[in-house]
Scaffold this motif. Sequence first.
Motif, short mmCIF file in Angstrom:
data_model
loop_
_atom_site.label_atom_id
_atom_site.label_comp_id
_atom_site.label_asym_id
_atom_site.label_seq_id
_atom_site.Cartn_x
_atom_site.Cartn_y
_atom_site.Cartn_z
N TRP A 536 1.14 -0.83 -0.14
CA TRP A 536 0.01 -0.59 0.27
C TRP A 536 0.79 0.96 -0.11
O TRP A 536 0.71 2.86 -0.63
N LYS A 537 1.84 1.47 0.30
CA LYS A 537 2.85 2.57 1.04
C LYS A 537 3.76 3.13 -0.02
O LYS A 537 3.92 3.94 -0.52
N THR A 538 3.10 2.28 -1.64
CA THR A 538 4.05 2.04 -2.99
C THR A 538 2.94 1.88 -4.11
O THR A 538 2.69 1.86 -4.85
N VAL A 539 1.71 2.44 -3.79
CA VAL A 539 0.43 1.97 -4.65
C VAL A 539 0.21 2.47 -5.78
O VAL A 539 0.05 2.20 -7.32
N GLY A 540 0.43 3.74 -5.57
CA GLY A 540 0.46 4.72 -6.46
C GLY A 540 1.07 4.94 -7.11
O GLY A 540 0.94 5.33 -8.61
N PRO A 594 -6.89 6.41 1.14
CA PRO A 594 -8.17 6.17 1.42
C PRO A 594 -7.98 4.97 0.28
O PRO A 594 -9.06 3.80 0.01
N ASP A 595 -7.78 5.05 -1.49
CA ASP A 595 -7.75 3.60 -2.11
C ASP A 595 -6.42 4.04 -2.79
O ASP A 595 -6.21 4.98 -2.95
N MET A 596 -6.66 3.38 -4.02
CA MET A 596 -5.08 3.10 -5.58
C MET A 596 -5.36 4.29 -6.24
O MET A 596 -3.81 4.89 -6.23
N LEU A 597 -6.89 4.64 -6.19
CA LEU A 597 -6.53 5.67 -6.99
C LEU A 597 -5.98 7.56 -6.71
O LEU A 597 -5.71 8.29 -7.20
N ALA A 598 -6.42 7.77 -5.24
CA ALA A 598 -5.95 8.65 -5.08
C ALA A 598 -4.84 8.54 -4.18
O ALA A 598 -4.18 9.33 -4.26
N ALA A 599 -3.98 7.25 -4.56
CA ALA A 599 -2.33 7.55 -4.21
C ALA A 599 -1.70 7.39 -5.27
O ALA A 599 -0.39 8.69 -5.27
N GLU A 600 -2.33 7.40 -6.33
CA GLU A 600 -2.20 7.79 -8.31
C GLU A 600 -1.92 9.23 -7.78
O GLU A 600 -0.89 9.54 -8.35
N ARG A 601 -3.36 9.87 -7.29
CA ARG A 601 -2.97 12.16 -7.62
C ARG A 601 -1.87 11.66 -6.68
O ARG A 601 -1.37 12.95 -7.06
N ARG A 602 -1.61 11.47 -5.60
CA ARG A 602 -0.65 11.66 -4.78
C ARG A 602 0.81 11.43 -4.92
O ARG A 602 1.24 12.48 -5.03
N VAL A 603 1.30 11.26 -6.17
CA VAL A 603 2.45 10.77 -6.78
C VAL A 603 2.22 12.06 -7.74
O VAL A 603 3.79 12.41 -7.35
N PHE A 604 1.68 11.88 -9.16
CA PHE A 604 1.95 13.23 -9.51
C PHE A 604 2.05 14.21 -8.60
O PHE A 604 3.12 15.46 -9.08
N GLU A 605 1.16 14.51 -7.86
CA GLU A 605 1.72 16.01 -7.03
C GLU A 605 2.58 15.89 -6.37
O GLU A 605 3.65 17.30 -6.45
N ALA A 606 3.60 15.01 -5.52
CA ALA A 606 4.59 15.13 -5.09
C ALA A 606 5.34 15.10 -6.34
O ALA A 606 6.81 15.12 -5.92
N LEU A 607 5.35 15.01 -7.79
CA LEU A 607 6.54 15.56 -8.34
C LEU A 607 6.30 16.40 -9.45
O LEU A 607 7.05 17.20 -10.34
N GLY A 608 5.44 17.05 -8.91
CA GLY A 608 5.00 18.87 -9.12
C GLY A 608 4.50 18.43 -11.38
O GLY A 608 4.53 19.34 -11.73
#
Length: 620
Positions: A536-540, A594-608
């Motif tokens: 889960w910690k890197t599912v995004g 909270p879910d896998m798709l929200a985790a993916e959005r966080r990756v985009f944001e963290a990468l700018g």
Amino acid sequence: MASDLTFPSIFLLETRLTDDERRQLKEQIPSLTTDVGKAQVFLGKLSTRERAQFELRRLGLATIEEGRHRRTATAPTVAEPAAKRRKTGAQTQSPIVISSSSDDEDTVEIASEPQTPVKVAKLAWFTESVARGQVLPLADYTVYKGWRVQQEPSIASSSPAHASQAEGILKRAQADATGSQHGSPSRRKKFDGAAAAPPRPTLARTTTSEQDLVEHMPPVPEFLHTIYACQRPTPLNGPNERFVEALKTIRLARQLMGDKIGIRAYSTAIATIAAYPYKLSTPAEVSRLPGCGPKTAQLFREFQSSGGHVREADDDEADAKLSVLRLFYNIWGVADTTARSFYNRGWRDLDDVIDYGWKELTRVQQIGVKYYDELQELLTRAQVEAIADRVLEHANRIHDGFQMVIAGGYRRGKALSGDVDLIISHPDESATHLLIGRLVLSLETAGLVTHTLTLSTANSERGQEAVSWKGNAPNHGLDSQASGGVGFDTLDKALVVWQDPMEDDGAEKAEKTEKTEKKQTNTNPHRRVDIIVSPWKTVGCAVLGWSGGTTFQRDLRRYCKNEKALRFDSSGARSRIDGSPVDLEGFYGSDPAPDMLAAERRVFEALGLEFRPPNERCTG
């Protein structure tokens, strides 16, 4: 600071650099030179030996790759006279000389130790050296190493005999040009027929209406000026889809023939045109797009004038050799290199592969040949979803609470898919540890998986952490449709052959008894299914890494490397400076997604990066 470090003399190769990058690098590199002759290192955004040689040739610098010359005891005739060397007292070194032999092949000789070699290095050498505050070993970043060479004096100036020879060549050329007045009958005959001489090239005519279109071309969107396809919206079905498909045909031919530079060039052009939001009207409109040069513009001219055909693409489709290579390339587990190897052995169809090379095939390739026709059948979205539902059901039988995302072409919106890519995860990390083996066993027991070709627990074995920043994973694709790149084995994964039970007919129905099943012959087609398990910690990162088109994924890794100093793949991210894991999803901030798709959005944001939905990642 770069100024505090001692770098060798650097010449900057400006190809593929944006204006901002070019300006910043010129300000940062303390030992920058614009003199090709004085440069010790040529620095640029390139990664292949072929591209490095091309860039040097473009600068007018002739080199010979290290290890491809031969040494001789006798100094070349162009060396300085011995008397001059004695007078100056300097120990000169003879340059490499390329001379032509009688059979028109170049011979490379070195009379003594050559001077400092020419080195072409990746731009990352400089940026990572600055980031670490020390000049890193150049060898780890060197793309090409060779020796400067000089051509032997031309035949027109080397000797009277050569001058006479040159004069004779000129006279014969004049005779060919004047035809019957000066040429011999045999030479005239050679050039008389229409098939003997190439057709005279026609001028590219521009009509008044075409000129009007040029003057009213829409502006190039700002996002197309970026150098990374992961920063652009690229729809599945753009306004220039037919032209893009023709370019893809040519790119595949280049891939089958092993033309790496051609693959990269066409991939860049395809990604740009696929993202262009307007219907192309003129070749001039094509040539102004980033990554699209005169060649692409000329192909569009053909496409436009012939009603949607490109001669090179049509020729590639009809070419007998390419047809065989495509056949081999479509075998599951066979890459373009292996396809060429099969062809070079004289094999021309699947029967040849079976008759002459069956024992040499890997198990994956044997299954690919055995079920070749079935595995070429495409799956509808409903069929993909039915398989996904069954896999998730079996995962939740083992441990309740699993979530799943269907990735690959399905997630990008394709109506038909060649295989099924499934990503499974669970908020409890202990649930994903070594799950893949138990899940595949459950599917095999139910008669859904007929063959397990690859089963990797690499992620569980390293504590479900991101792969080493050094990149110690096997060289496979991030996406099952990609070839090349990194990420295939960095997560726990099973590559299996799936077959629906007879009673399913592609839909989920009540199971029959085992006794009844044995009496039936299952005629349902075999399917390719990839099951990926992510913590889960890197599912995004996993969802992102398996959802984009090939060029999107390639440029995402390039962006992370060049702009963020990160090594990114589907298992997570690590710093390229110190190798430490980087939390892109806020997992360790006591706020897991909270879910896998929200985790993916966080990756985009963290990468700018601006979030791009999967149906805007269709770069081809």
